[in-house]
Design a protein around this motif. Structure first.
Motif, PDB file in Angstrom:
ATOM      1  N   GLY A 134      29.274  41.914  42.815  1.00  0.00           N
ATOM      2  CA  GLY A 134      30.539  41.318  43.226  1.00  0.00           C
ATOM      3  C   GLY A 134      31.648  41.609  42.238  1.00  0.00           C
ATOM      4  O   GLY A 134      32.779  41.921  42.623  1.00  0.00           O
ATOM      5  N   VAL A 135      31.327  41.536  40.941  1.00  0.00           N
ATOM      6  CA  VAL A 135      32.323  41.831  39.918  1.00  0.00           C
ATOM      7  C   VAL A 135      32.717  43.302  39.974  1.00  0.00           C
ATOM      8  O   VAL A 135      33.907  43.655  39.870  1.00  0.00           O
ATOM      9  CB  VAL A 135      31.793  41.438  38.518  1.00  0.00           C
ATOM     10  N   ALA A 136      31.743  44.180  40.164  1.00  0.00           N
ATOM     11  CA  ALA A 136      32.048  45.606  40.280  1.00  0.00           C
ATOM     12  C   ALA A 136      32.921  45.866  41.504  1.00  0.00           C
ATOM     13  O   ALA A 136      33.840  46.696  41.462  1.00  0.00           O
ATOM     14  CB  ALA A 136      30.751  46.413  40.373  1.00  0.00           C
ATOM     15  N   GLY A 137      32.668  45.141  42.585  1.00  0.00           N
ATOM     16  CA  GLY A 137      33.487  45.278  43.782  1.00  0.00           C
ATOM     17  C   GLY A 137      34.918  44.841  43.548  1.00  0.00           C
ATOM     18  O   GLY A 137      35.866  45.486  44.008  1.00  0.00           O
ATOM     19  N   VAL A 138      35.098  43.744  42.813  1.00  0.00           N
ATOM     20  CA  VAL A 138      36.444  43.275  42.499  1.00  0.00           C
ATOM     21  C   VAL A 138      37.181  44.314  41.659  1.00  0.00           C
ATOM     22  O   VAL A 138      38.366  44.586  41.877  1.00  0.00           O
ATOM     23  CB  VAL A 138      36.387  41.906  41.784  1.00  0.00           C
TER      24      VAL A 138
ATOM     25  N   ALA B 109      40.503  46.246  42.688  1.00  0.00           N
ATOM     26  CA  ALA B 109      41.670  46.155  41.809  1.00  0.00           C
ATOM     27  C   ALA B 109      42.186  47.534  41.413  1.00  0.00           C
ATOM     28  O   ALA B 109      43.371  47.706  41.151  1.00  0.00           O
ATOM     29  CB  ALA B 109      41.320  45.343  40.558  1.00  0.00           C
ATOM     30  N   ILE B 110      41.328  48.527  41.362  1.00  0.00           N
ATOM     31  CA  ILE B 110      41.756  49.895  41.053  1.00  0.00           C
ATOM     32  C   ILE B 110      42.240  50.600  42.320  1.00  0.00           C
ATOM     33  O   ILE B 110      43.250  51.311  42.312  1.00  0.00           O
ATOM     34  CB  ILE B 110      40.602  50.697  40.409  1.00  0.00           C
ATOM     35  N   GLY B 111      41.528  50.413  43.435  1.00  0.00           N
ATOM     36  CA  GLY B 111      41.807  51.160  44.661  1.00  0.00           C
ATOM     37  C   GLY B 111      43.077  50.766  45.371  1.00  0.00           C
ATOM     38  O   GLY B 111      43.804  51.628  45.877  1.00  0.00           O
ATOM     39  N   VAL B 112      43.390  49.465  45.423  1.00  0.00           N
ATOM     40  CA  VAL B 112      44.563  49.019  46.185  1.00  0.00           C
ATOM     41  C   VAL B 112      45.866  49.531  45.565  1.00  0.00           C
ATOM     42  O   VAL B 112      46.679  50.145  46.271  1.00  0.00           O
ATOM     43  CB  VAL B 112      44.562  47.483  46.341  1.00  0.00           C
ATOM     44  N   PRO B 113      46.107  49.325  44.260  1.00  0.00           N
ATOM     45  CA  PRO B 113      47.375  49.844  43.729  1.00  0.00           C
ATOM     46  C   PRO B 113      47.463  51.367  43.763  1.00  0.00           C
ATOM     47  O   PRO B 113      48.525  51.929  44.056  1.00  0.00           O
ATOM     48  CB  PRO B 113      47.409  49.348  42.281  1.00  0.00           C
ATOM     49  N   SER B 114      46.346  52.036  43.494  1.00  0.00           N
ATOM     50  CA  SER B 114      46.406  53.497  43.498  1.00  0.00           C
ATOM     51  C   SER B 114      46.650  54.036  44.906  1.00  0.00           C
ATOM     52  O   SER B 114      47.416  54.983  45.085  1.00  0.00           O
ATOM     53  CB  SER B 114      45.139  54.101  42.891  1.00  0.00           C
ATOM     54  N   SER B 115      46.039  53.430  45.909  1.00  0.00           N
ATOM     55  CA  SER B 115      46.285  53.902  47.274  1.00  0.00           C
ATOM     56  C   SER B 115      47.717  53.598  47.707  1.00  0.00           C
ATOM     57  O   SER B 115      48.332  54.392  48.419  1.00  0.00           O
ATOM     58  CB  SER B 115      45.278  53.287  48.250  1.00  0.00           C
ATOM     59  N   ALA B 116      48.277  52.473  47.255  1.00  0.00           N
ATOM     60  CA  ALA B 116      49.664  52.155  47.597  1.00  0.00           C
ATOM     61  C   ALA B 116      50.624  53.158  46.955  1.00  0.00           C
ATOM     62  O   ALA B 116      51.557  53.641  47.603  1.00  0.00           O
ATOM     63  CB  ALA B 116      50.009  50.735  47.153  1.00  0.00           C
ATOM     64  N   VAL B 117      50.381  53.483  45.691  1.00  0.00           N
ATOM     65  CA  VAL B 117      51.241  54.448  44.997  1.00  0.00           C
ATOM     66  C   VAL B 117      51.133  55.821  45.660  1.00  0.00           C
ATOM     67  O   VAL B 117      52.141  56.505  45.883  1.00  0.00           O
ATOM     68  CB  VAL B 117      50.878  54.517  43.499  1.00  0.00           C
ATOM     69  N   LEU B 118      49.925  56.230  45.995  1.00  0.00           N
ATOM     70  CA  LEU B 118      49.737  57.536  46.637  1.00  0.00           C
ATOM     71  C   LEU B 118      50.375  57.563  48.022  1.00  0.00           C
ATOM     72  O   LEU B 118      50.966  58.569  48.418  1.00  0.00           O
ATOM     73  CB  LEU B 118      48.253  57.882  46.717  1.00  0.00           C
ATOM     74  N   TYR B 119      50.267  56.470  48.774  1.00  0.00           N
ATOM     75  CA  TYR B 119      50.865  56.412  50.102  1.00  0.00           C
ATOM     76  C   TYR B 119      52.379  56.607  50.022  1.00  0.00           C
ATOM     77  O   TYR B 119      52.960  57.402  50.756  1.00  0.00           O
ATOM     78  CB  TYR B 119      50.539  55.070  50.777  1.00  0.00           C
ATOM     79  N   VAL B 120      53.026  55.869  49.112  1.00  0.00           N
ATOM     80  CA  VAL B 120      54.479  55.967  48.974  1.00  0.00           C
ATOM     81  C   VAL B 120      54.869  57.358  48.476  1.00  0.00           C
ATOM     82  O   VAL B 120      55.831  57.965  48.962  1.00  0.00           O
ATOM     83  CB  VAL B 120      55.006  54.863  48.033  1.00  0.00           C
ATOM     84  N   GLY B 121      54.114  57.895  47.515  1.00  0.00           N
ATOM     85  CA  GLY B 121      54.419  59.221  46.991  1.00  0.00           C
ATOM     86  C   GLY B 121      54.298  60.306  48.042  1.00  0.00           C
ATOM     87  O   GLY B 121      55.141  61.205  48.130  1.00  0.00           O
TER      88      GLY B 121
END
Length: 149
Positions: free
Chosen positions: A64-68, A72-84
Motif C-alpha cells: 500500500g505504501v509503495a502504491g501511494v 504520488a510520482i505518476g499523477v504530477p508527472s502525467s499532468a506535466v507531460l499532458y500539458v507539455g
C-alpha cells in the motif's frame, strides 16, 4: 523488409527548410514524450492497484505504501507531460501555419484563410446560418400546427 535508399519504409522526407525541420524534430520529441506519458499513466494505475491491495485487500502494508509512492510520482508527472504535449502540438501547428503563410502566399491571418476557404466573408456566413435557422423554425412551427412533431 528491404530499406529504400537507406531509410525506413514510410519515413518522412528530410527537408532543408529550417521551419519544417524544427516542426519534424518537435513532432519526434512529442512522440517520445507520449511514450513517457503512457508510462506515467501506467505508474498511476499500478499504484492504485497496489494501494487497494495493500490497504484494503489485507496484504502487507508495504504494498500500500509503495502504491501511494507510485501514485504520488505518476499523477504530477502525467499532468506535466499532458500539458507539455498539448502545448507542443499547438506549437507545431503554429509552425506549419507559418510555413504555409511564407511559402504558399496565403493571407497573414487565420480569419482571412477561413474566409478564403469558405469563399465568403464571415458576416455572409453568419447571415446564411441565420436564414437557415429561420427556415427550420418555420418548418417546426408548421408541423406543430398540423399536429405533427
Amino acid at each position: 523488409m528491404a530499406r529504400e535508399g537507406g531509410r525506413r519504409p514510410g519515413a518522412s522526407h528530410e527537408t532543408s527548410d529550417p521551419l519544417l525541420k524544427e516542426a519534424q524534430d518537435q513532432t519526434r520529441a512529442l512522440m517520445r514524450l507520449q511514450a513517457y506519458k503512457r508510462l506515467a499513466y501506467s505508474l498511476v494505475a499500478i499504484g492504485v492497484i497496489l494501494v487497494w491491495w495493500g490497504l484494503v485487500g489485507g496484504s502487507s502494508r508495504a504494498a500500500g505504501v509503495a502504491g501511494v509512492v507510485l501514485v504520488a510520482i505518476g499523477v504530477p508527472s502525467s499532468a506535466v507531460l499532458y500539458v507539455g504535449i498539448k502545448h507542443g502540438k499547438q506549437n507545431v501547428e503554429n509552425m506549419l501555419f507559418d510555413y504555409e503563410v511564407q511559402h504558399a502566399g496565403r493571407p497573414s491571418t487565420r480569419e482571412e484563410i477561413d474566409s478564403q476557404i469558405m469563399g465568403e466573408t464571415p458576416r455572409a456566413i453568419e447571415r446564411a446560418i441565420d436564414a437557415a435557422n429561420r427556415r427550420s423554425e418555420g418548418r417546426t412551427h408548421k408541423r406543430r400546427k398540423a399536429g405533427g412533431r
